[in-house]
Every structure is written in structure tokens, then in C-alpha cells.
Design an enzyme around this catalytic site. Structure first.
Site, PDB file in Angstrom:
ATOM      1  N   ARG A  69     -17.616  -1.592  -2.893  1.00 25.76           N
ATOM      2  CA  ARG A  69     -17.478  -0.216  -3.355  1.00 25.76           C
ATOM      3  C   ARG A  69     -17.355  -0.129  -4.870  1.00 25.76           C
ATOM      4  NH1 ARG A  69     -12.614   3.572  -1.417  1.00 25.76           N
ATOM      5  NH2 ARG A  69     -11.466   2.281  -2.872  1.00 25.76           N
TER       6      ARG A  69
ATOM      7  N   GLU B 140     -16.541  -1.827   6.908  1.00 26.53           N
ATOM      8  CA  GLU B 140     -15.410  -2.549   6.352  1.00 26.53           C
ATOM      9  C   GLU B 140     -15.561  -4.044   6.629  1.00 26.53           C
ATOM     10  OE1 GLU B 140     -13.537  -0.364   4.858  1.00 26.53           O
ATOM     11  OE2 GLU B 140     -11.492  -1.174   4.658  1.00 26.53           O
TER      12      GLU B 140
ATOM     13  N   ASP C  97       0.821  -1.213   0.000  1.00 23.99           N
ATOM     14  CA  ASP C  97       0.000   0.000   0.000  1.00 23.99           C
ATOM     15  C   ASP C  97       0.853   1.261   0.000  1.00 23.99           C
ATOM     16  OD1 ASP C  97      -2.128  -1.543   0.094  1.00 23.99           O
ATOM     17  OD2 ASP C  97      -2.927  -0.780   2.003  1.00 23.99           O
ATOM     18  N   SER C  98       1.892   1.237   0.840  1.00 28.80           N
ATOM     19  CA  SER C  98       2.690   2.457   0.987  1.00 28.80           C
ATOM     20  C   SER C  98       3.467   2.731  -0.300  1.00 28.80           C
ATOM     21  CB  SER C  98       3.623   2.334   2.167  1.00 28.80           C
ATOM     22  OG  SER C  98       4.444   1.218   2.020  1.00 28.80           O
TER      23      SER C  98
ATOM     24  N   ASP D  56       0.971   4.308  -2.512  1.00 27.85           N
ATOM     25  CA  ASP D  56       0.769   5.702  -2.087  1.00 27.85           C
ATOM     26  C   ASP D  56       1.895   6.596  -2.583  1.00 27.85           C
ATOM     27  OD1 ASP D  56      -1.570   5.264  -0.787  1.00 27.85           O
ATOM     28  OD2 ASP D  56      -0.691   5.090   1.220  1.00 27.85           O
TER      29      ASP D  56
ATOM     30  N   CYS E 126      40.166  -7.721   1.590  1.00 26.74           N
ATOM     31  CA  CYS E 126      39.444  -7.281   2.783  1.00 26.74           C
ATOM     32  C   CYS E 126      39.517  -5.757   2.883  1.00 26.74           C
ATOM     33  CB  CYS E 126      40.072  -7.918   4.014  1.00 26.74           C
ATOM     34  SG  CYS E 126      39.460  -7.236   5.558  1.00 26.74           S
TER      35      CYS E 126
ATOM     36  N   SER F 182     -13.781   7.791  -1.329  1.00 27.29           N
ATOM     37  CA  SER F 182     -12.553   7.355  -0.695  1.00 27.29           C
ATOM     38  C   SER F 182     -12.159   8.430   0.323  1.00 27.29           C
ATOM     39  CB  SER F 182     -11.495   7.198  -1.779  1.00 27.29           C
ATOM     40  OG  SER F 182     -10.328   6.697  -1.207  1.00 27.29           O
TER      41      SER F 182
ATOM     42  N   ASP G 246      -8.337  -2.113   7.864  1.00 31.51           N
ATOM     43  CA  ASP G 246      -7.741  -2.494   6.591  1.00 31.51           C
ATOM     44  C   ASP G 246      -8.466  -3.695   5.985  1.00 31.51           C
ATOM     45  OD1 ASP G 246      -6.049  -2.227   4.517  1.00 31.51           O
ATOM     46  OD2 ASP G 246      -4.259  -2.951   5.558  1.00 31.51           O
TER      47      ASP G 246
END
Ligand code: IVH
Length: 690
Positions: free
Chosen positions: A148, A187, A43-44, A47, A420, A92, A129
Site C-alpha cells: 500500500r 491482505e 495498535d489500540s 488508535d 502493615c 484505509s 491483521d
């Protein structure tokens, strides 16, 4: 020319190309999310892409594309379901992500209200959610449940909604029947416990599992056959009344309490007037988020007074009176700027991704471990790539995705360094192993501190009083680099006495302990060197096999392989250790400092009275720790195993020996108690000193 004036044609083309790119990505995701129930983005992440498009659109309103998804609510209804047009659109919510944006929202609300209406009460709800569903009751009986969809037209899922256990099918007669048409929105979600159970069962059957509870809920609601939905642990939480609300109910919180009275479940609610109080509620909810029985991804703030809500009205996609205040994104897109190879205390090279710093889940993240070169290859990640970084709760940040579409032309593939980064010794990646290692051993500063701790430990050189803290302090003072420097410590005696907390007496004790450690045994010395794969029993076997140090140092891998219990990997590591010049130099210095041991008598050691026996130790021994008993048994030639089997010769049973004792009795294995064991050690006293 005025900067930032009307974009030049090439700029405009660039911007449109960027917009199209984002629109395509968002559309692809919308399809995967709404139609296929198989999201390809967090989701993020979605977004962030959407936010990027929004800011491009805000900066270039003339270039906004007609089909931009920022102007639409969501998915298209599936064809198999009956389509239903919502009586009022299902909107929304706008999103805010921080306190400043929250304050902006509250300011905008005030700007639209009269002087007398300033600073209204806000209702604060959980942002559940799941997926939005509208329920229509006629005279108290559930008639229709609709998703919806695109906000205007949804899918009729009444058959599935009827299977949701906490969703009232019939409302209490008194109130419910009086209302000709009641529309409740809320929801549908799958609580965490039910989701985990569902996935566990699916996995056991070898079926496909769901990515997250919301997808599981969506997938369940979209079943054409209600008997499938009936088996899914779905729940409905109400959050608004869109038709049929009694006139005496004037606020959102009253409406929710009224719904509760009708038998609907609701999430927890509270009210606040000023932004600081909203912020405090938001933070408190974020803290207990993990303990809630269902997933939430933020809070929803709603102007509480319903008449003010009507007055404020809505934009095309979202109301002006409500806002989602999302929790910090747990998956964030950022750039990988570099790879740093860090050398751990045991010489392992770990690639650490250096990120353009980002806030993930409320914490600034600028490093992410990439574990090993294999992981880098699996992810196909390059320096310069845009990557997604995920962090949930206290969990360590993880790189979860590479945005191959966004790969810049100058991205640089990652390769394992040949040397190294700390000591420039060659780096090796043994075949079949995931982790690359520095071969610097005692010479590599990154490994020296750990090597020092091991060297002085009780079962190695046993230097009492030289603990980890003191070692670190001496290391920092530059008195210690490698283990040979320990024997030069006495020359810092007066400086040591001047150090905090180190009196004359303890310095004396320390110097005596260092001196005493010079009289040791060959197995202890070999063990103390900290050669990879060489524990106490291997050290003992090596001492027996080679008799003295020069022979061991000169051995090739074939000769090393003749030692009991030594395989290819350990043989190679021993050979590599003694082949390194800097390790040989350290050993020379140690010997020059006066470290010595009695010659190993291979003849008497070779007697090994317990040779061929396999011992198992169980229960608590009163006189010595188990590892010491184990070493003593090994010194007598026994091998010591962790589990009982037909091959076990003897079980050494201490106090509180549990199931192993019973099992040994059943198998007819000889059982020796601690007293008998001590007697045995006394009998072979000369041999059993590892
Ligand atoms: S109110 C006009 N309240 O969030 C107001 N929505 O991102 C519309 N959601 O479509 C919704 N918890 O599916 C509202 N307490 C809550 C909510 C909530 C979750 C969902 C809902 C909505 C989406 C918008």
C-alpha cells in the site's frame, strides 16, 4: 464573556502544543511501524492517540496542523524497492468502536441514499491483521504485487509475492485469460501457527524475534532476497477486485465468491441489513477470534451493492461505504490514581494499582496487580502517571507501559509502606526476596483466617468438624480473631445451635473435638502455629532440639541454626515470630486454655533408629497417605527425599511403583514394600508418633 468562544491566545498555544505533541508521537510511531517494521505502540494505543488528535482537530478546525498524520494513509515507501503508483489509491478504513458508533455510520450511509435505497445490505468480513497488497494479473498471469505504501505509491514486492503458497500465480485459463487486466487487493498475513514456529526457530538460533504476526509478515515482504520470504509462512487473503470484475457481478459477496472460484483464499463472510444483526455477527466473531488460525482485529462492514458503493464514494483517506468495527482495545491508556497495598493470607504485601476505570477488551478494569515493589521500580511507575493496561481474552490485566512523556509535575513516587496497612505491624522485605511481608503473624486480621484454617487442620491440631466455611462464619460473627479464640468457642454453644445447619449434635461434636485437641504433641503444636518456613519436619526437629516450648521461644538465631535442616531464613522467621508480643500473648492464652503434651523425651527420641538413612517413597501406599509415611520416617530419624540418587539408602515402594523401582534395582538400592514398612513402624511404635 461567552465560554468556549474563539480560544484566547494562550489557549490556542496550549492546544497547538498538545496537537504537536500528538503529531510527533504518531509520526515517530509511523516511522517505526512502516519503515523499521518495529512498532513502539500497540495498535489500540496508536488508535487512542490518533483519536485524541482527531477530537482536538474536530473541536478546533482552525488550528489543524498542515502535516497532521490524520490526513495521510501511512508509511513512505522504502527507497530500495521500485516504486509503483497505484492505478486507484489504496484507501484505509474509518474505525468505529461500539454499537452507537456503528449505528451512526449506518445512519450516515442512509442519509446519502435515496428513499428507495434505504437500509441496504451489508457484507461483513473479517478485518485481517496483516498488510494490504495489490496484485495485478495480465491475461491470467501474476505480473505485479505492490504494497500500500502511502496509499498513492507503494513498493514493488512481486518477487516476494511469488513465494506465497496460497497466492495464485496463474488463474484458471477459461476466466482468467479473458481478462486483460485484473487487480485484486487483499491482505498478506502470517498465520499464528507459522508465526510461533518462526519465532521459536529464531530464538533457538539466538536471532531477533518478531513482536507479532503482522510485523513478521511485513518484515518478510520487505526482504530484497525472495529466498528469505520463501521460507516464511505467509498467506494471502483477497478482499476486493479493483479492476477487471465481470459486469454481471454486482455485489461485494459475489465478487469474493468469484475470487474464491479463481483460487484465492478469502476470510469468512456474511451479510446483514440492520445494525442489530451486524452487532450480533460482530460479537459472535469476537467470541471465536482466539480460535481462528490468523489474527484479526475487528470486522469490516461494507455496503454490499457495488453500484451503491460507487454512488457513496470516498473521502480522501477512507471510503464512505465501508467501516472497520474494531474489537475492544486490548491495551488501553488510563491514569494510575493510587496504589493500594493488600495483605494476603500469608502476610505478603501486594501493590494493587487503582486506575481511572477503563474498558479493556470489553471489561471494565479499575485494578491492576503490580506484583511487588521491584516491579514498580522496574516500570518506574508513579501515582498520577498515564499507563497502558493490557488484557487479552481471560487474561488478568497487566500494566505494560508508563507514559513518561506525559508524567504530571505532581506525580508521586511509590514506596513500600513501613507498617502493615491492616494491623500496623512493621513490614519487612527480606534481603534477596521480592515480596514484602507484614510481621503481624497471628495478630494481623488479614492473616488470621488463614492461620485459623491451618491451626485446625488434620496434621496440626486436628479439630474435626471445624472446616473452612464454619471458620469463616465464626470469623464474620466476631467469635474468632486469632487461634486462641477457638478454645473460647464453647461459650457460644447456644448461639451456635441456633445457626443454620448446625444442630445440637454437631455442635456437641465440635465442642468435643475442640476439647480433644488440647491433648497434642509439641511438634504438632509448633507446626500449628503456622510460623513461616516451619513445616511438619522442621517442627519435629525443633521439638527434639529444644525439648520444650519455653526453650524454643527463648532461643536466639544462633541456637536455632543448630537445629538440623534449619537455615538463616527460617531461623530468622522463627525468632521474629516468638519475639512478637502479640504472638506470645496468643501462645499464653492457648496454654492457659489447657493445651498440653507429653514431655518430649529427648533421650529416647534421640535414639532415632533410622538416623543417617535417606528414604525415597514411590507408588501408592494402601494404609496411609505419603505425607504421613514421610512424617513417620522422619520421626524415626530418616531424611526423606523426592528423587533417587547414589545417596538413597532405601526405596519404599507402594503399588504401581514405576521407573523409580527399576532405577533402584539398577542402582542396587534396598527396596522395602508396604508390608515391611508397616512392620518396621510397629517395631519402633513408641518413637514413630510425630
Ligand atoms: S477493505 C477501501 N477489507 O484494513 C477499502 N480491508 O484499516 C479498503 N483490512 O488497508 C480496505 N481486512 O489492509 C478491507 N476485509 C477487509 C480487510 C481490510 C483487513 C485492512 C486493509 C486496510 C486496513 C484499513
Amino acid at each position: 464573556m461567552i465560554p468556549n468562544s474563539t480560544p484566547q491566545p494562550s489557549d490556542a498555544a496550549d492546544i497547538v502544543a498538545k496537537m504537536r505533541h500528538l503529531i510527533d508521537a504518531l509520526k515517530r510511531h509511523n516511522h517505526a511501524y512502516y519503515v523499521l517494521d518495529a512498532p513502539i505502540l500497540q495498535d489500540s494505543e496508536y488508535d487512542q492517540l490518533r483519536q485524541k488528535l482527531l477530537s482536538l482537530e474536530a473541536a478546533h478546525p482552525d488550528l489543524v496542523q498542515a502535516d497532521s498524520p490524520t490526513n495521510q494513509v501511512g508509511g513512505v515507501p522504502l527507497a530500495q524497492f521500485t516504486q509503483v503508483t497505484h492505478a486507484t489509491p489504496m484507501l484505509s478504513l474509518g474505525n468505529v468502536f461500539n454499537y452507537a458508533e456503528l449505528q451512526d455510520f449506518m445512519r450516515r450511509v442512509n442519509e446519502r441514499l435515496s428513499d428507495a435505497q434505504q437500509n441496504p445490505d451489508y457484507d461483513i468480513e473479517l478485518k485481517l491483521d496483516g498488510l494490504a497488497v495489490a496484485l495485478v494479473y495480465e491475461h491470467g498471469t501474476l505480473r505485479q504485487a505492490v504494497t500500500r505504501g502511502d496509499g498513492q505509491v507503494g513498493e514493488d514486492i512481486t518477487h516476494n509475492a511469488r513465494t506465497i503458497r496460497n497466492l495464485p500465480q496463474v488463474l484458471p485459463a477459461k476466466i482468467g485469460q479473458a481478462i486483460a487486466r485484473l487487480e485484486v487487493r487483499g491482505e498478506v498475513l502470517m498465520p499464528k501457527a507459522g508465526f510461533l514456529r518462526l519465532n521459536r526457530d529464531a530464538e533457538a538460533r539466538g536471532d531477533k524475534t518478531f513482536a507479532n504476526p503482522r510485523n513478521a509478515a511485513a518484515g518478510s515482504l520487505r526482504q530484497l532476497d525472495p529466498s528469505i520470504a520463501a521460507q516464511r509462512p505467509l498467506a494471502f487473503y483477497a478482499y476486493s477486485v479493483n479492476d477487471g470484475l465481470p459486469a454481471d457481478i454486482t455485489t461485494q459477496t459475489q465478487a469474493l465468491r468469484w475470487l474464491q472460484g479463481l483460487g484465492f483464499s478469502i476470510g469468512e463472510i456474511q451479510t446483514a441489513t440492520d445494525s442489530a444483526a451486524v452487532q450480533a455477527a460482530y460479537e459472535a466473531i469476537n467470541v471465536k477470534r482466539a480460535d481462528l488460525p490468523y489474527e484479526i482485529d475487528g470486522v469490516v462492514i461494507k455496503v454490499n451493492d457495488l453500484s451503491l458503493q460507487r454512488q457513496l464514494g470516498s473521502l480522501s483517506r477512507e471510503p464512505r461505504w465501508a467501516m472497520a468495527y474494531k474489537f475492544p482495545a486490548q491495551t488501553v491508556i488510563t491514569r494510575l490514581n493510587a496504589i493500594d497495598w493488600q495483605v494476603g493470607r500469608t502476610g505478603q504485601l501486594t501493590p494493587v494499582g487503582k486506575l481511572a476505570p477503563v474498558n479493556v477488551g470489553g471489561v471494565t478494569v479499575s485494578n491492576v496487580s503490580l506484583h511487588n515493589i521491584g516491579e514498580i521500580q522496574r516500570l518506574d511507575v508513579r501515582v498520577g502517571d498515564m499507563v497502558s493496561v493490557h488484557r487479552a481474552g481471560d487474561v488478568i490485566p497487566k500494566l505494560t507501559r508508563v507514559w513518561l512523556d506525559e508524567r504530571p509535575a505532581d506525580s508521586v513516587p511509590v514506596t513500600l509502606p513501613k507498617q502493615c496497612p491492616v494491623c500496623a505491624s512493621p513490614v519487612v522485605l527480606p534481603e534477596g526476596e521480592a515480596l514484602a511481608r507484614c510481621t503481624g503473624g497471628l495478630y494481623c486480621p488479614a492473616q488470621q483466617q488463614e492461620a485459623l484454617v491451618h491451626f485446625v487442620s488434620r496434621r496440626a491440631m486436628d479439630i474435626d468438624g471445624l472446616g473452612e466455611r464454619l471458620l469463616a462464619q465464626f470469623f464474620a460473627l466476631g467469635w474468632l480473631h486469632n487461634v486462641a479464640d477457638i478454645y473460647d468457642l464453647p461459650k457460644h454453644q447456644s448461639a451456635m445451635i441456633a445457626l443454620d445447619k448446625l444442630g445440637e449434635k454437631s455442635v456437641d461434636n465440635l465442642i468435643n473435638a475442640i476439647e480433644a485437641s488440647k491433648h497434642t504433641t509439641l511438634p504438632r503444636f509448633i507446626y500449628a502455629l503456622g510460623i513461616r518456613g516451619v513445616g511438619e519436619s522442621t517442627a519435629l526437629n525443633l521439638a527434639r532440639q529444644f525439648g520444650d516450648l519455653p526453650a524454643l521461644m527463648a532461643a536466639n538465631t544462633d541456637e536455632l541454626l543448630k537445629t538440623p535442616d534449619i537455615g538463616d531464613i527460617t531461623a530468622a522467621s522463627i525468632h521474629e515470630f516468638f519475639a512478637a508480643t502479640h504472638n506470645r500473648e496468643v501462645i499464653e492464652r492457648l496454654l492457659a486454655a489447657g493445651i498440653q503434651w507429653e514431655a518430649v523425651n529427648q533421650a529416647t527420641d534421640g535414639q532415632q533408629p533410622l538416623k543417617g538413612q535417606t528414604w525415597v517413597i514411590t507408588g501408592t501406599l494402601a494404609q496411609m497417605p505419603r505425607d504421613e509415611a514421610k512424617a513417620k520416617l522422619q520421626a524415626l530419624g530418616a531424611s526423606v527425599s523426592g528423587s533417587l540418587s547414589g545417596k538413597t539408602s532405601v526405596l519404599l515402594a507402594g503399588e504401581k511403583a514405576g521407573s523409580k523401582l527399576a532405577k533402584a534395582e539398577n542402582l542396587g538400592i534396598r527396596i522395602v514394600d508396604e508390608a515391611e514398612f508397616m512392620q518396621l513402624l510397629a517395631d519402633f511404635a513408641d518413637t514413630a508418633t510425630p
